[in-house]
Design a protein around this motif. Structure first.
Motif, PDB file in Angstrom:
ATOM      1  N   VAL A 119       5.213  -7.308  10.761  1.00 12.00           N
ATOM      2  CA  VAL A 119       3.860  -7.652  10.931  1.00 12.00           C
ATOM      3  C   VAL A 119       2.985  -6.976  10.433  1.00 12.00           C
ATOM      4  N   TYR A 120       2.784  -5.401   9.996  1.00  8.86           N
ATOM      5  CA  TYR A 120       1.643  -5.822   9.498  1.00  8.86           C
ATOM      6  C   TYR A 120       2.113  -4.670   8.459  1.00  8.86           C
ATOM      7  N   ALA A 121       2.141  -4.677   7.036  1.00  5.28           N
ATOM      8  CA  ALA A 121       1.747  -3.929   5.734  1.00  5.28           C
ATOM      9  C   ALA A 121      -0.096  -3.436   5.014  1.00  5.28           C
ATOM     10  N   GLU A 122       0.642  -2.369   4.759  1.00  5.60           N
ATOM     11  CA  GLU A 122      -0.474  -1.805   3.563  1.00  5.60           C
ATOM     12  C   GLU A 122       0.595  -1.931   2.236  1.00  5.60           C
ATOM     13  N   VAL A 123      -0.441  -2.788   1.380  1.00  4.57           N
ATOM     14  CA  VAL A 123       0.976  -2.091   0.195  1.00  4.57           C
ATOM     15  C   VAL A 123      -0.395  -2.149  -1.106  1.00  4.57           C
ATOM     16  N   ARG A 124      -0.381  -0.490  -1.874  1.00  2.00           N
ATOM     17  CA  ARG A 124      -1.040  -0.296  -2.949  1.00  2.00           C
ATOM     18  C   ARG A 124      -0.236  -0.514  -4.426  1.00  2.00           C
ATOM     19  N   TYR A 125      -1.378  -0.179  -4.848  1.00  2.91           N
ATOM     20  CA  TYR A 125      -1.537  -0.732  -6.062  1.00  2.91           C
ATOM     21  C   TYR A 125      -2.497  -0.046  -6.989  1.00  2.91           C
ATOM     22  N   LEU A 140       3.212   1.761   5.593  1.00  2.00           N
ATOM     23  CA  LEU A 140       1.322   2.275   5.571  1.00  2.00           C
ATOM     24  C   LEU A 140       2.184   2.520   4.216  1.00  2.00           C
ATOM     25  N   HIS A 141       3.395   2.486   3.287  1.00  2.00           N
ATOM     26  CA  HIS A 141       3.343   3.392   2.898  1.00  2.00           C
ATOM     27  C   HIS A 141       4.488   2.232   1.147  1.00  2.00           C
ATOM     28  N   ASP A 142       3.889   1.145   0.933  1.00  2.00           N
ATOM     29  CA  ASP A 142       4.580   0.729   0.416  1.00  2.00           C
ATOM     30  C   ASP A 142       3.371  -0.029  -1.582  1.00  2.00           C
ATOM     31  N   HIS A 143       4.088   0.649  -2.466  1.00  2.00           N
ATOM     32  CA  HIS A 143       3.609   0.457  -3.517  1.00  2.00           C
ATOM     33  C   HIS A 143       4.068  -1.198  -4.046  1.00  2.00           C
ATOM     34  N   LEU A 144       3.370  -2.042  -4.763  1.00  2.00           N
ATOM     35  CA  LEU A 144       3.472  -2.983  -5.432  1.00  2.00           C
ATOM     36  C   LEU A 144       4.473  -3.118  -6.267  1.00  2.00           C
ATOM     37  N   ASP A 145       4.028  -2.030  -7.515  1.00  2.00           N
ATOM     38  CA  ASP A 145       4.968  -2.216  -8.496  1.00  2.00           C
ATOM     39  C   ASP A 145       6.379  -1.582  -8.015  1.00  2.00           C
ATOM     40  N   GLY A 146       6.874  -1.141  -7.151  1.00  3.97           N
ATOM     41  CA  GLY A 146       7.711  -0.546  -6.496  1.00  3.97           C
ATOM     42  C   GLY A 146       8.721  -1.908  -5.829  1.00  3.97           C
ATOM     43  N   GLY A 147       8.456  -3.329  -5.717  1.00  2.22           N
ATOM     44  CA  GLY A 147       8.616  -3.874  -4.712  1.00  2.22           C
ATOM     45  C   GLY A 147       8.978  -4.881  -5.428  1.00  2.22           C
ATOM     46  N   LEU A 148       9.062  -4.926  -6.569  1.00  2.00           N
ATOM     47  CA  LEU A 148       9.667  -6.675  -7.183  1.00  2.00           C
ATOM     48  C   LEU A 148      11.073  -7.052  -6.973  1.00  2.00           C
ATOM     49  N   ARG A 171       6.532  16.361  18.009  1.00  2.00           N
ATOM     50  CA  ARG A 171       6.035  15.094  18.237  1.00  2.00           C
ATOM     51  C   ARG A 171       4.343  14.617  17.187  1.00  2.00           C
ATOM     52  N   PHE A 172       4.830  15.009  15.912  1.00  2.00           N
ATOM     53  CA  PHE A 172       3.577  15.011  14.361  1.00  2.00           C
ATOM     54  C   PHE A 172       3.379  13.575  14.792  1.00  2.00           C
ATOM     55  N   ARG A 173       2.054  13.085  14.028  1.00  2.11           N
ATOM     56  CA  ARG A 173       2.376  11.578  14.118  1.00  2.11           C
ATOM     57  C   ARG A 173       2.864  11.404  12.624  1.00  2.11           C
ATOM     58  N   VAL A 174       4.459  11.203  12.964  1.00  2.00           N
ATOM     59  CA  VAL A 174       5.072  10.704  11.935  1.00  2.00           C
ATOM     60  C   VAL A 174       4.880   8.805  11.709  1.00  2.00           C
ATOM     61  N   THR A 175       5.177   9.040  10.353  1.00  2.00           N
ATOM     62  CA  THR A 175       5.376   6.856  10.423  1.00  2.00           C
ATOM     63  C   THR A 175       6.925   7.382   9.637  1.00  2.00           C
ATOM     64  N   VAL A 176       7.411   5.753   9.010  1.00  4.78           N
ATOM     65  CA  VAL A 176       8.289   5.682   8.883  1.00  4.78           C
ATOM     66  C   VAL A 176       8.041   4.444   7.616  1.00  4.78           C
ATOM     67  N   ASN A 177       8.400   4.682   6.337  1.00  5.99           N
ATOM     68  CA  ASN A 177       8.275   3.910   5.267  1.00  5.99           C
ATOM     69  C   ASN A 177       8.454   3.606   3.711  1.00  5.99           C
ATOM     70  N   THR A 178       8.532   2.766   3.245  1.00  8.88           N
ATOM     71  CA  THR A 178       9.492   2.422   2.287  1.00  8.88           C
ATOM     72  C   THR A 178       9.526   3.044   0.302  1.00  8.88           C
ATOM     73  N   ASP A 179       8.080   3.014   0.257  1.00 15.94           N
ATOM     74  CA  ASP A 179       7.487   3.194  -0.309  1.00 15.94           C
ATOM     75  C   ASP A 179       8.048   2.414  -2.042  1.00 15.94           C
ATOM     76  N   ASN A 180       8.973   2.306  -2.204  1.00 11.54           N
ATOM     77  CA  ASN A 180       9.663   1.110  -3.299  1.00 11.54           C
ATOM     78  C   ASN A 180      10.634   0.814  -3.489  1.00 11.54           C
ATOM     79  N   ARG A 181      10.853  -0.126  -2.753  1.00  6.31           N
ATOM     80  CA  ARG A 181      11.814  -1.050  -2.133  1.00  6.31           C
ATOM     81  C   ARG A 181      12.894  -1.093  -3.069  1.00  6.31           C
TER      82      ARG A 181
END
Length: 364
Positions: free
Chosen positions: A101-107, A18-26, A292-302
């Motif tokens: 299988v599903y991603a939301e990528v932001r920029y 859910l949290h991945d930046h397009l300009d942080g994954g080139l 049991r917070f609604r925690v998700t795991v993400n990359t931010d900037n690969r």
């Protein structure tokens, strides 16, 4: 668990990001090639291996502000339609290869106008690239769906304009809105006009909050702006006290976040680089998962973190002895929190995620 999950095993799991930046994954080689093609001459090195290492080293300062400086180079080469299509397509391919299988990528569209593109041309180029990447992944037997989040910069004044783009393109791949940038001195309440507009239009949005700044940032994002999710949100632990007997006592804000099931877009490796956490083993994600917070795991900037979603999960497994049930819990959390219609989220959970994890557990 009888044994710790390996990285190869985790790569086979159906994951949600859910949290991945397009300009942080080139890809570093892509940065070099686009720089050569467009005349961008500010790279610290043109050797792809050395450049990849430079991004990681420059991001390890422990300062969010210094971390954000690395983006001058990735954004610098993402100024043409061709570059945006290529970067977006490769992003989708790389995520699919990692089992996402599903991603939301932001920029932030406003950062890609230096060569004369309009905001609309930027959005359309990225959407075209994601579609191309999804098709290439499918040709290789990998299924991925990518939704786009349009980001406004919190130190700028174009948030309403970007919010209107979200609504204009929400039926063709743009799934939500975000604001990002240095938190200190730039509260989300400066962008209330954009958030009020999005709510009137029944649109989704997340807000970077509680990463480098504390509880006030989280409180404003939720109670003033009405955020659906929190980007990072790691500093919510400042409202949780660990007692001498091992029990925890939550303040009103932490209890609200848990009770309302507010999704937390946590990015462990990135949080260590920016100083929001000291190590994976001491990252608040362990406590928040146990509570049991609604925690998700993400990359931010690969690129900056030299990571993938599978590697983030592998580090958590090593630190907290997580197994398949934990990884499935994080993944279902993420899919539940995605900015997709309910029936589409449910179809991915029941049609891909749960069967995928069931097969892995059986094989294990």
């Amino acid at each position: 668990m009888s044994h710790q999950l390996t990285l190869d095993q985790i790569r086979r799991a159906p994951k949600v990001l859910l949290h991945d930046h397009l300009d942080g994954g080139l890809r570093p080689e892509t940065v070099v090639e686009i720089a050569d093609a467009t005349g961008y001459s500010a790279l610290p090195t043109k050797d792809p291996v050395e450049l990849g290492q430079w991004f990681r080293d420059a991001s390890d300062s422990g300062s969010l502000e210094r971390y954000l400086e690395t983006f001058s180079h990735t954004v610098g080469v993402m100024q043409t339609r061709e570059a945006l299509i290529r970067v977006a397509a490769e992003c989708a391919e790389d995520l699919a290869a990692d089992g996402v299988v599903y991603a939301e990528v932001r920029y932030a569209p406003e950062q890609h106008l230096e060569a004369g593109l309009t905001l609309e041309q930027v959005v359309e180029a990225v959407l075209e690239g994601f579609q191309l990447g999804q098709e290439r992944a499918a040709a290789q037997g990998r299924t991925i769906r990518v939704g786009t989040l349009l980001t406004a910069m919190r130190h700028a004044a174009r948030s309403r304009e970007i919010a209107e783009l979200v609504v204009r393109y929400r039926d063709v791949g743009v799934v939500g809105f975000d604001i990002a940038g240095a938190e200190a001195g730039h509260p989300p309440t400066r962008h209330l006009d954009a958030f009020e507009y999005l709510r009137r239009e029944n649109a989704h949005f997340t807000i970077h909050a509680g990463e480098a700044f504390g509880l006030p940032s989280i409180w404003e994002a939720l109670q003033w702006c009405g955020a659906d999710r929190l980007g990072h949100g790691v500093r919510i632990v400042d409202d949780i006290e660990r007692m001498a007997d091992g029990q925890t006592r939550m303040g009103r804000l932490a209890r609200y976040v848990r009770d309302k099931r507010v999704p937390l877009e946590m990015c462990p490796s990135s949080n260590i680089q920016t100083g929001a956490a000291t190590s994976i083993a001491e990252h608040p994600i362990g406590m928040l998962r146990s509570l049991r917070f609604r925690v998700t795991v993400n990359t931010d900037n690969r690129l900056q973190s030299g990571t993938t979603l599978s590697e983030e999960f592998a580090r958590l497994c090593q630190a907290f002895d997580y197994g398949w049930d934990d990884l499935e819990w994080f993944t279902v959390n993420a899919m539940k929190s995605a900015f997709l219609p309910f029936d589409e989220r449910l179809a991915l959970i029941n049609g891909h995620i749960k069967p995928g994890f069931a097969q892995l557990k059986w094989a294990d």
